[in-house]
Design a protein around this motif. Structure first.
Motif, mmCIF file in Angstrom:
data_model
loop_
_atom_site.group_PDB
_atom_site.id
_atom_site.type_symbol
_atom_site.label_atom_id
_atom_site.label_comp_id
_atom_site.label_asym_id
_atom_site.label_seq_id
_atom_site.Cartn_x
_atom_site.Cartn_y
_atom_site.Cartn_z
ATOM 1 N N VAL A 40 36.853 37.452 46.171
ATOM 2 C CA VAL A 40 38.002 36.604 45.852
ATOM 3 C C VAL A 40 37.556 35.349 45.109
ATOM 4 O O VAL A 40 38.144 34.953 44.093
ATOM 5 C CB VAL A 40 38.775 36.234 47.135
ATOM 6 N N TYR A 41 36.485 34.716 45.582
ATOM 7 C CA TYR A 41 35.996 33.506 44.924
ATOM 8 C C TYR A 41 35.525 33.810 43.498
ATOM 9 O O TYR A 41 35.820 33.060 42.558
ATOM 10 C CB TYR A 41 34.848 32.896 45.731
ATOM 11 N N ASN A 50 50.352 36.906 35.088
ATOM 12 C CA ASN A 50 49.366 36.050 35.741
ATOM 13 C C ASN A 50 48.686 35.190 34.672
ATOM 14 O O ASN A 50 47.651 35.550 34.119
ATOM 15 C CB ASN A 50 48.346 36.913 36.485
ATOM 16 N N LYS A 68 44.820 32.674 46.331
ATOM 17 C CA LYS A 68 43.978 33.584 47.117
ATOM 18 C C LYS A 68 42.674 32.904 47.529
ATOM 19 O O LYS A 68 42.183 33.109 48.653
ATOM 20 C CB LYS A 68 43.704 34.858 46.317
ATOM 21 N N THR A 69 42.122 32.086 46.654
ATOM 22 C CA THR A 69 40.917 31.331 46.996
ATOM 23 C C THR A 69 41.199 30.332 48.112
ATOM 24 O O THR A 69 40.394 30.173 49.045
ATOM 25 C CB THR A 69 40.372 30.609 45.751
ATOM 26 N N GLN A 129 36.459 36.255 41.589
ATOM 27 C CA GLN A 129 37.613 36.605 40.749
ATOM 28 C C GLN A 129 38.276 35.336 40.206
ATOM 29 O O GLN A 129 38.737 35.299 39.069
ATOM 30 C CB GLN A 129 38.616 37.427 41.555
ATOM 31 N N PHE A 130 38.315 34.294 41.026
ATOM 32 C CA PHE A 130 38.852 33.012 40.574
ATOM 33 C C PHE A 130 37.988 32.426 39.458
ATOM 34 O O PHE A 130 38.503 31.845 38.493
ATOM 35 C CB PHE A 130 38.949 32.060 41.762
ATOM 36 N N SER A 133 43.779 31.551 37.638
ATOM 37 C CA SER A 133 45.237 31.565 37.573
ATOM 38 C C SER A 133 45.801 30.988 38.862
ATOM 39 O O SER A 133 45.075 30.817 39.854
ATOM 40 C CB SER A 133 45.733 33.003 37.395
ATOM 41 N N THR A 156 37.936 24.578 42.227
ATOM 42 C CA THR A 156 39.380 24.398 42.408
ATOM 43 C C THR A 156 39.822 23.034 41.899
ATOM 44 O O THR A 156 40.876 22.906 41.254
ATOM 45 C CB THR A 156 39.746 24.538 43.901
ATOM 46 N N LYS A 215 38.940 34.575 36.419
ATOM 47 C CA LYS A 215 40.347 34.495 35.999
ATOM 48 C C LYS A 215 41.040 33.363 36.763
ATOM 49 O O LYS A 215 41.679 33.596 37.790
ATOM 50 C CB LYS A 215 41.060 35.819 36.241
ATOM 51 N N GLU A 233 47.739 32.513 40.918
ATOM 52 C CA GLU A 233 47.587 33.543 41.944
ATOM 53 C C GLU A 233 46.184 33.540 42.535
ATOM 54 O O GLU A 233 46.008 33.598 43.756
ATOM 55 C CB GLU A 233 47.903 34.927 41.372
ATOM 56 N N ASN A 234 45.181 33.460 41.672
ATOM 57 C CA ASN A 234 43.801 33.483 42.167
ATOM 58 C C ASN A 234 43.419 32.179 42.863
ATOM 59 O O ASN A 234 42.577 32.187 43.777
ATOM 60 C CB ASN A 234 42.837 33.806 41.027
#
Length: 347
Positions: A163-164, A3, A178-179, A166-167, A172, A100, A170, A174-175
């Protein structure tokens, strides 16, 4: 699969091509030429978003000022709790979309996300405007405290915040994916029991100014959800190594959790509200989940809920599956801008 963390995109890198090599994690000069982008139909998305421009203080709230204290105690309680929920979600969404955009290599995506973030900021401001129209400053502040003190509201928002955040920690691919998945849930599912409450008031000729504002927010969220679902599919197409069974199962699990939490929230905040059938509301939430799953290219999870059980709501909310018509043509209520002649001085 490793990741790999992404770096924030530099503002200008002239040695790179103008047309981005990837949505995320690619290369681009940072110069946006709308006539030379990888996904040309996104220019139409950008134009549709711009066409939706509106401001909260253009909506006439004078009748709502007079009606709010005529609502039942339950209606007033639900009104304030739902406004608090919507404000909490749009506050976080403004920042999530902006974050993002900082990792989007494609400058067309950056521009579209910038417009979406601006609209989320307008939505958030509109909730303050709504409350300032109907309650005192102390009551406004108390309502906004609900978003961080109500136990059930905190529970239903826990997953999206994890989830937000974590983005944030990190960044990535993947994140980001998920976001974006949780952004589709926020835009296409989390708001809808709240929207239904205000539309239900409107069909009883109550708080029509508020429901008009909610209709404009709803229209924006439909466009946001449409684009974000396309962004998910483009990102997975460009990064097929992330298009795994594990991710698919994770998405289905998040949808199931979100549906359960939204149904629980709706039963908590809408019980005893005249005109709302809680079983129909639960079916409508599952119906919305099916629509969002189809939008991101997955199969429906709730085969018994493929039809809208609350058809009356279509008079107020646009629809993903229909040909998109002009917003003002399909509304039964006119978009009335506030002026000195129609009530602004009464607020």
């Amino acid at each position: 699969m490793k990741n790999i963390l992404l770096d924030k995109v530099k503002i200008l890198e002239p040695l790179n091509p103008n047309r981005a090599t990837a949505v995320f994690g690619g290369k681009s000069s940072g110069i946006l030429n709308w006539n030379d982008i990888e996904y040309p139909h996104w220019y139409k998305t950008y134009k549709r978003l711009l066409a939706n421009y509106w401001q909260s203080d253009e909506v006439n709230m004078s009748s709502d000022v007079k009606q709010f204290h005529l609502l039942s105690e339950k209606e007033r309680e639900s009104y304030l709790k739902i406004i608090s929920l919507l404000a909490t979600l749009d506050s976080s969404q403004t920042r999530a979309i902006l974050l993002t955009s900082l990792y989007a290599t494609d400058p067309s995506v950056q521009s579209i996300l910038a417009v979406i973030a601006q609209q989320e900021a307008v939505h958030n401001e509109s909730y303050s405007y709504i409350l300032s129209s109907v309650v005192s400053l102390d009551e406004q502040n108390q309502a906004f405290e609900i978003g961080r003190t109500d136990e059930l509201l905190l529970k239903r928002n826990q997953e999206i915040m994890e989830v937000y955040n974590q983005f944030v920690e990190k960044p990535s691919i993947e994140n980001i994916l998920k976001t974006l998945i949780y952004s589709t849930l926020l835009e296409g599912l989390f708001f809808y029991s709240g929207f239904a409450f205000f539309y239900n008031l409107a069909r009883q000729n109550k708080m029509v100014g508020t429901s008009t504002m909610i209709s404009y927010i709803n229209r924006d969220e439909l466009e946001h959800g449409r684009f974000i679902s396309e962004l998910i599919r483009a990102t997975l197409a460009e990064n097929p190594e992330y298009n795994t069974l594990d991710l698919t199962n994770w998405i289905y699990l998040q949808f199931e959790k979100s549906v359960d939490n939204e149904i629980e929230w709706s039963r908590y905040v809408l019980h005893d509200v005249e005109g709302i059938d809680l079983d129909e509301m639960a079916g409508y939430i599952r119906y919305r989940a099916n629509k969002m799953l189809r939008m991101i290219g997955l199969s429906e999870r709730y085969p018994k809920d493929v039809e809208n059980p609350m058809k009356w709501i279509r008079a107020y909310a646009d629809n993903f599956d229909d040909t998109k018509t002009d917003f003002f043509e399909q509304k039964s209520r006119s978009y009335t801008k506030v002026s000195d002649l129609n009530g602004f001085d009464d607020l």
